[in-house]
Design a protein around this motif. Structure first.
Motif, mmCIF file in Angstrom:
data_model
loop_
_atom_site.group_PDB
_atom_site.id
_atom_site.type_symbol
_atom_site.label_atom_id
_atom_site.label_comp_id
_atom_site.label_asym_id
_atom_site.label_seq_id
_atom_site.Cartn_x
_atom_site.Cartn_y
_atom_site.Cartn_z
ATOM 1 N N ILE A 1 2.243 9.363 -4.042
ATOM 2 C CA ILE A 1 1.313 10.041 -4.078
ATOM 3 C C ILE A 1 1.048 11.304 -3.430
ATOM 4 O O ILE A 1 0.207 12.396 -3.888
ATOM 5 C CB ILE A 1 -0.151 8.780 -3.553
ATOM 6 C CG1 ILE A 1 -0.199 7.662 -4.597
ATOM 7 C CG2 ILE A 1 -1.444 9.812 -3.475
ATOM 8 C CD1 ILE A 1 -1.283 6.746 -3.924
ATOM 9 N N THR B 1 0.663 -1.235 -0.173
ATOM 10 C CA THR B 1 0.126 -0.087 0.017
ATOM 11 C C THR B 1 0.983 1.392 -0.084
ATOM 12 O O THR B 1 0.940 1.817 1.000
ATOM 13 C CB THR B 1 -1.023 -0.060 1.186
ATOM 14 O OG1 THR B 1 -0.245 -0.120 2.650
ATOM 15 C CG2 THR B 1 -2.033 -1.197 1.098
ATOM 16 N N ASN C 1 2.364 5.133 -0.440
ATOM 17 C CA ASN C 1 1.557 6.414 -0.532
ATOM 18 C C ASN C 1 2.722 7.549 -0.616
ATOM 19 O O ASN C 1 2.433 8.668 -0.802
ATOM 20 C CB ASN C 1 1.022 6.648 0.767
ATOM 21 C CG ASN C 1 -0.099 5.865 0.814
ATOM 22 O OD1 ASN C 1 -1.268 6.143 0.202
ATOM 23 N ND2 ASN C 1 -0.468 4.820 2.035
ATOM 24 N N PRO D 1 1.298 1.982 -7.306
ATOM 25 C CA PRO D 1 0.208 1.635 -6.584
ATOM 26 C C PRO D 1 -0.707 0.877 -7.134
ATOM 27 O O PRO D 1 -1.877 0.488 -6.561
ATOM 28 C CB PRO D 1 -0.404 3.086 -6.504
ATOM 29 C CG PRO D 1 -0.065 3.948 -7.639
ATOM 30 C CD PRO D 1 1.405 3.254 -7.961
ATOM 31 N N ASN E 1 0.340 7.676 -10.617
ATOM 32 C CA ASN E 1 0.416 6.371 -11.241
ATOM 33 C C ASN E 1 1.987 6.519 -11.826
ATOM 34 O O ASN E 1 2.086 6.596 -13.021
ATOM 35 C CB ASN E 1 -0.387 6.230 -12.222
ATOM 36 C CG ASN E 1 -0.253 4.969 -12.657
ATOM 37 O OD1 ASN E 1 0.047 3.837 -12.103
ATOM 38 N ND2 ASN E 1 -0.984 4.554 -14.061
#
Length: 222
Positions: free
Chosen positions: A33, A28, A30, A72, A39
């Protein structure tokens, strides 16, 4: 943890140190992001599959940070052997002054690989008992791997009655508090704008706490 990684990295960069941020949370992720890479194409996943070399997966952000993102994408995760994660650490040795690793939560295989390959660990906890007890387990795992625990960053505090005090956290964990980061409007704004707090508001009080952590790393790793 991700917010702490970003801002400690930014604080180090502001001090003139070269920094690479590695997202070791393949399940997961992050880190990318949080910097607006929704992406990313060239990721640590592709490096582990030998589709890209290390230089191709290091992205330079506008804030000056270098980041090695994880994908991700669920499909990318399915094609990536998490057990090969340790291979990336050898390629990042001596590439920059500091490599900060955003590790996953819990005590799983990825976390063990990170602890085995890092010189020291900063444990990030929120001011509630469940988070602090999880942090205690992480500390015990780090000690089992012989990894130095530098100290604690207490995150998302508000100074109210209904949270653990910094001294209580230190007493439970047995390590010093390197920083106490309060959740303020500027913290929330920086997250929303997908930029490090220490880039947008380097003089804010929470940013100064991340600077304290960065100074600890610099002056204890000359």
């Amino acid at each position: 943890k991700t917010t702490a990684t970003l801002n400690i990295g930014q604080a180090l960069s502001n001090m003139g140190r070269s920094v690479i941020l590695l997202d070791a949370n393949l399940t997961t992720p992050n880190l990318a992001i949080k910097l607006g890479y929704v992406n990313p194409v060239n990721t640590v996943n592709k490096f582990l599959r030998k589709e890209k070399d290390i230089n191709q997966i290091i992205h330079t952000h506008e804030c000056g940070l270098n980041i090695v993102p994880a994908s991700p994408s669920y499909n990318e995760l399915q094609k990536t052997n998490v057990q090969h994660l340790s291979k990336v650490f050898d390629h990042l040795n001596n590439v920059s002054d500091f490599v900060l690793v955003d590790a996953p939560s819990g005590l799983g295989y990825e976390v063990s690989q990170v602890l085995q390959n890092c010189d020291e660990v900063i444990v990030v906890a929120n001011p509630n008992l469940s988070s602090v007890m999880d942090a205690l387990k992480t500390i015990k795992l780090a000690k089992a791997h012989g990894t130095l625990v530098a100290g604690i960053v207490l995150n998302m505090t508000h100074g109210g009655r209904h949270e653990l005090k910094p001294q209580e956290v230190e007493d439970i964990l047995g390590y010093p508090m390197l920083g106490n980061v309060k959740r303020t409007r500027k913290v929330c704004k920086s997250v929303h704008q997908q930029l490090p707090l220490n880039y947008l508001y380097p003089r804010s009080r929470p940013a100064k706490q991340f600077i304290k952590v960065a100074e600890h790393l610099v002056y204890n790793n000359p």
